[in-house]
Design a protein around this motif. Structure first.
Motif, mmCIF file in Angstrom:
data_model
loop_
_atom_site.group_PDB
_atom_site.id
_atom_site.type_symbol
_atom_site.label_atom_id
_atom_site.label_comp_id
_atom_site.label_asym_id
_atom_site.label_seq_id
_atom_site.Cartn_x
_atom_site.Cartn_y
_atom_site.Cartn_z
ATOM 1 N N LEU A 70 0.828 -1.202 0.000
ATOM 2 C CA LEU A 70 0.000 0.000 0.000
ATOM 3 C C LEU A 70 0.864 1.253 0.000
ATOM 4 O O LEU A 70 0.531 2.251 -0.646
ATOM 5 N N ASN A 71 1.985 1.205 0.713
ATOM 6 C CA ASN A 71 2.884 2.350 0.768
ATOM 7 C C ASN A 71 3.485 2.662 -0.603
ATOM 8 O O ASN A 71 3.654 3.827 -0.973
ATOM 9 N N TRP A 72 3.819 1.609 -1.364
ATOM 10 C CA TRP A 72 4.352 1.825 -2.711
ATOM 11 C C TRP A 72 3.378 2.626 -3.552
ATOM 12 O O TRP A 72 3.750 3.608 -4.215
ATOM 13 N N ALA A 73 2.109 2.223 -3.536
ATOM 14 C CA ALA A 73 1.105 2.932 -4.328
ATOM 15 C C ALA A 73 0.878 4.338 -3.788
ATOM 16 O O ALA A 73 0.720 5.296 -4.565
ATOM 17 N N TYR A 74 0.852 4.486 -2.472
ATOM 18 C CA TYR A 74 0.662 5.808 -1.863
ATOM 19 C C TYR A 74 1.751 6.771 -2.293
ATOM 20 O O TYR A 74 1.487 7.944 -2.610
ATOM 21 N N ASN A 75 2.993 6.296 -2.334
ATOM 22 C CA ASN A 75 4.117 7.163 -2.675
ATOM 23 C C ASN A 75 4.147 7.569 -4.148
ATOM 24 O O ASN A 75 4.884 8.480 -4.522
ATOM 25 N N LEU A 76 3.347 6.916 -4.982
ATOM 26 C CA LEU A 76 3.242 7.340 -6.373
ATOM 27 C C LEU A 76 2.565 8.697 -6.495
ATOM 28 O O LEU A 76 2.781 9.427 -7.460
ATOM 29 N N GLY A 77 1.712 9.016 -5.478
ATOM 30 C CA GLY A 77 0.998 10.286 -5.510
ATOM 31 C C GLY A 77 0.034 10.355 -6.680
ATOM 32 O O GLY A 77 -0.324 9.348 -7.298
ATOM 33 N N ASN A 78 -0.428 11.561 -6.974
ATOM 34 C CA ASN A 78 -1.282 11.804 -8.148
ATOM 35 C C ASN A 78 -2.476 10.859 -8.224
ATOM 36 O O ASN A 78 -2.800 10.316 -9.272
ATOM 37 N N ASN A 79 -3.102 10.630 -7.066
ATOM 38 C CA ASN A 79 -4.334 9.839 -7.025
ATOM 39 C C ASN A 79 -4.149 8.406 -7.508
ATOM 40 O O ASN A 79 -5.009 7.854 -8.200
ATOM 41 N N ARG B 232 3.743 -11.534 4.803
ATOM 42 C CA ARG B 232 5.202 -11.374 4.732
ATOM 43 C C ARG B 232 5.750 -11.705 3.345
ATOM 44 O O ARG B 232 6.919 -11.446 3.048
ATOM 45 N N THR B 233 4.926 -12.295 2.481
ATOM 46 C CA THR B 233 5.367 -12.743 1.167
ATOM 47 C C THR B 233 5.564 -11.551 0.229
ATOM 48 O O THR B 233 4.828 -10.568 0.274
ATOM 49 N N THR B 234 6.557 -11.647 -0.642
ATOM 50 C CA THR B 234 6.822 -10.610 -1.629
ATOM 51 C C THR B 234 6.175 -10.981 -2.955
ATOM 52 O O THR B 234 6.485 -12.017 -3.533
ATOM 53 N N PHE B 235 5.228 -10.137 -3.410
ATOM 54 C CA PHE B 235 4.534 -10.350 -4.667
ATOM 55 C C PHE B 235 4.542 -9.059 -5.479
ATOM 56 O O PHE B 235 4.866 -7.980 -4.980
ATOM 57 N N GLN B 236 4.113 -9.170 -6.735
ATOM 58 C CA GLN B 236 4.036 -8.016 -7.609
ATOM 59 C C GLN B 236 2.944 -7.057 -7.156
ATOM 60 O O GLN B 236 1.927 -7.473 -6.588
ATOM 61 N N VAL B 237 3.173 -5.767 -7.382
ATOM 62 C CA VAL B 237 2.168 -4.751 -7.093
ATOM 63 C C VAL B 237 1.898 -3.942 -8.362
ATOM 64 O O VAL B 237 2.740 -3.862 -9.257
ATOM 65 N N GLY B 238 0.730 -3.373 -8.428
ATOM 66 C CA GLY B 238 0.353 -2.532 -9.559
ATOM 67 C C GLY B 238 -0.637 -1.476 -9.105
ATOM 68 O O GLY B 238 -1.308 -1.649 -8.082
ATOM 69 N N ALA B 239 -0.725 -0.391 -9.845
ATOM 70 C CA ALA B 239 -1.530 0.748 -9.394
ATOM 71 C C ALA B 239 -2.604 1.118 -10.405
ATOM 72 O O ALA B 239 -2.471 0.866 -11.610
ATOM 73 N N VAL B 240 -3.649 1.734 -9.885
ATOM 74 C CA VAL B 240 -4.699 2.351 -10.684
ATOM 75 C C VAL B 240 -4.649 3.858 -10.411
ATOM 76 O O VAL B 240 -4.522 4.285 -9.260
ATOM 77 N N THR B 241 -4.726 4.653 -11.481
ATOM 78 C CA THR B 241 -4.723 6.108 -11.374
ATOM 79 C C THR B 241 -6.138 6.630 -11.561
ATOM 80 O O THR B 241 -6.844 6.214 -12.479
ATOM 81 N N LEU B 242 -6.555 7.543 -10.691
ATOM 82 C CA LEU B 242 -7.844 8.220 -10.839
ATOM 83 C C LEU B 242 -7.597 9.585 -11.439
ATOM 84 O O LEU B 242 -6.836 10.394 -10.889
ATOM 85 N N LEU B 243 -8.231 9.865 -12.567
ATOM 86 C CA LEU B 243 -7.943 11.060 -13.358
ATOM 87 C C LEU B 243 -9.251 11.718 -13.773
ATOM 88 O O LEU B 243 -10.159 11.060 -14.274
ATOM 89 N N LYS B 244 -9.332 13.011 -13.542
ATOM 90 C CA LYS B 244 -10.506 13.749 -14.000
ATOM 91 C C LYS B 244 -10.599 13.701 -15.515
ATOM 92 O O LYS B 244 -9.609 13.919 -16.214
ATOM 93 N N LYS B 245 -11.776 13.394 -15.998
ATOM 94 C CA LYS B 245 -11.980 13.233 -17.439
ATOM 95 C C LYS B 245 -11.794 14.558 -18.170
ATOM 96 O O LYS B 245 -12.244 15.583 -17.702
#
Length: 439
Positions: free
Chosen positions: A352-361, A426-439
Motif C-alpha cells: 500500500l505504501n508503494w502505491a501511496y508514494n506514487l501520488g497523483n491519485n 510477509r510474502t513478496t509479490f508483484q504490485v500494480g496501481a490504478v490512477t484516478l484522473l478527471k476526465k
C-alpha cells in the motif's frame, strides 16, 4: 485520405492505415469503409489509451485506431482506461511502467500491552528458529504500570529470549517501546507498550497467547492492523461462498484445472460445487457418470468453470468485495510507518505504501479492479494498448490486492490456479496501481 479498392480482398491486402485516417470505397460491392487513426473519443471504453499533452489536456484515443507513431511527440501516455470511478473520474491502469515492482503486504508485527496488573507478567511469541512453538516471555517489573521503565524491562527480557541459536534482537528482531495512543514511540506519558518484530518473517507470528498459553498479569493483543477491516470470504458465481476457489481468468484457469482438478466420486449438482472444492478435471467433465447434470447444463468445460467457479461481482457486495476500495485503503494505511529499533522508520504495509508514494491519485488495485482486469477479454484489451506503447503487460502471475483477509493473510491473485486467493502478508509479490484522473 480517400481511396478506392476493386474488392474486399484488395482492401484487406492493403492493411490498416498507419499515419492518417482513411475512407475506402470498395467498388465490387459498393461499400464504404472508415478506418480511423488515433480517433479521439468523449466516452471511453475499456482498453482505450489515455494521453495528456504538454498543456495537461487529457485525450481518450480509441484502442482500435491507436497508432502510437502518429501521435504528437509531446504527448505522454498514462495507461489504458478501465472504468468510470465516478461521474467525472476515470480509473486507468497505471501503464507507464516497463516492469512492475514487488513488495510485501506487511513487514512489522506489533502487539499492544494496554494493561498491567502484576509485577510479574508473561506472554508468548513465535520466534526465529522454531515458529511452530511458543517462546514464553516472563518479565519481572519494577511496578505494575505502563511506563518507560516497564517498557525497558520488557525490551531487556526480549533481548535475552529466543529459540536455540536465535537468542537476541539481532536474530529474532523483537523489541519493546513505550507508545502513545496512536502507536508512536515516546519517552514518557505513553498509554501502551508495543512489542514489535521489525520484520514479519512467518505467518504464525500473529499470536501472543492461545487456549493453552495464557497471558499472565497483562492485557495484550495483536495491534499492527489498527482498524483496518478484513474478510476471508467471497461469493462464487454459483452462489457458494469460498476462501480460495474463485477463478479470475476463465480460459487459462480452465487449462490449469483441466489436468489438475479433482475426479468426483458422487453426483455433482448444477450450482452445487461447494466453497472450497476444486473444479473437476476436463476428463471428468466429459465422461464421469457423476457429472451428467453438469454436462447437460454447461455446453463446454470453460462454461462449467465460469458458471461454478467464476467470481460473483460486483453485486452483491459481500466479504472481500464489501471491504473499502483500493483508493480508501491506500490513502489511509499506505502512509503508516513504524519506528524500528535503530530509530529509523519503515512502512508498515509496503504494498500500500508503494502505491501511496506514487501520488497523483494512485492506489493499489483492489479485488474489484482485479476481477475486471484479469478477465480474458479485458486483459487482452489492456495488454494490446500497453504493448502498443512499449509498456508492461499484465501477466498471470502472483500479485497483491489492497484488501486484508485475516490476522496474517491478505488477498492476492494466485497465478498458478488463476484464482482469487490469500496468503501470508510477509510474502513478496508483484504490485500494480490504478490512477484516478478527471476526465
Amino acid at each position: 485520405m480517400i481511396k478506392q479498392y476493386q474488392s474486399p480482398e484488395e482492401l484487406a491486402a492493403a492493411g490498416l492505415p498507419s499515419i492518417e485516417s482513411r475512407i475506402a470505397q470498395v467498388l465490387s460491392n459498393r461499400t464504404i469503409v472508415s478506418d480511423g487513426v488515433n480517433v479521439i473519443k468523449d466516452i471511453p471504453q475499456l482498453g482505450d489509451a489515455i494521453y495528456k499533452d504538454t498543456a495537461g489536456r487529457v485525450y481518450i484515443i480509441d484502442k482500435d485506431s491507436l497508432r502510437v507513431a502518429a501521435l504528437p511527440s509531446g504527448w505522454t501516455y498514462l495507461g489504458p482506461f478501465l472504468y468510470m470511478y465516478d461521474d467525472e473520474t476515470m480509473a486507468i491502469f497505471k501503464g507507464d511502467y516497463t516492469s512492475l515492482p514487488t513488495a510485501k503486504y506487511a513487514d512489522v508485527v506489533q502487539f499492544s500491552i494496554t494493561a498491567i496488573t502484576a509485577t510479574t507478567i508473561k506472554f508468548w511469541l513465535k520466534m526465529a528458529g522454531a515458529y511452530d512453538t511458543f517462546v514464553g516471555i516472563e518479565v519481572s517489573l519494577t511496578s505494575a504500570e505502563i511506563n518507560a521503565t516497564s517498557a525497558g524491562e520488557i525490551d531487556a527480557a526480549l533481548n535475552a529470549a529466543g529459540n536455540s541459536g536465535n537468542v537476541g534482537y539481532s536474530n529474532h528482531k523483537y523489541w519493546a517501546y513505550l507508545a502513545d495512543a496512536a502507536g508512536n514511540k515516546v519517552d514518557s506519558g505513553g498509554t501502551q507498550i508495543i512489542v514489535q518484530c521489525d520484520q514479519w518473517l512467518d505467518h504464525r507470528q500473529y499470536q501472543c497467547s492461545d487456549s493453552t498459553h495464557a497471558l499472565v498479569g497483562c492485557t495484550m493483543t495483536l495491534s499492527v492492523w489498527g482498524d483496518m477491516p478484513a474478510s476471508n470470504v467471497y461469493f462464487k458465481r454459483n452462489g457458494r461462498n469460498t476462501q480460495a476457489k474463485g477463478v479470475m481468468n476463465i480460459d487459462s484457469g480452465a487449462t490449469y484445472w483441466s489436468t489438475n482438478g479433482r475426479t468426483p466420486d458422487a453426483d455433482v449438482a448444477v450450482h452445487g460445487e461447494a466453497g472450497q472444492t476444486d473444479p473437476m478435471t476436463k476428463a471428468a467433465y466429459q465422461s464421469s457418470p457423476y457429472a451428467a447434470a453438469i454436462r447437460a447444463y454447461y455446453p463446454t468445460y470453460e462454461a462449467y468453470i465460469e458458471g461454478e467457479f467464476g467470481l460473483m461481482w460486483p453485486e452483491p457486495a459481500y466479504g472481500a468485495f464489501a471491504l473499502p476500495d483500493g483508493k480508501a485503503l491506500t490513502e489511509k494505511y499506505g502512509p503508516m510507518m513504524a519506528t524500528v529499533k535503530d530509530g529509523t522508520t519503515k512502512a508498515k504495509f509496503p504494498a500500500l505504501n508503494w502505491a501511496y508514494n506514487l501520488g497523483n491519485n494512485n492506489h493499489l488495485w483492489d479485488v474489484r479492479e482485479g476481477a475486471l482486469m484479469l478477465s480474458d477479454a479485458n486483459r487482452a484489451a489492456i495488454n494490446a494498448t500497453q504493448s502498443a506503447n512499449g509498456k508492461v503487460t499484465i501477466a498471470l502471475s502472483n500479485r497483491w490486492f489492497a484488501e486484508r483477509c485475516s490476522a496474517s493473510y491478505a488477498w492476492i491473485f494466485y497465478g498458478t490456479t488463476r484464482t482469487l486467493y490469500s496468503t501470508n502478508v510477509r510474502t513478496t509479490f508483484q504490485v500494480g496501481a490504478v490512477t484516478l484522473l478527471k476526465k
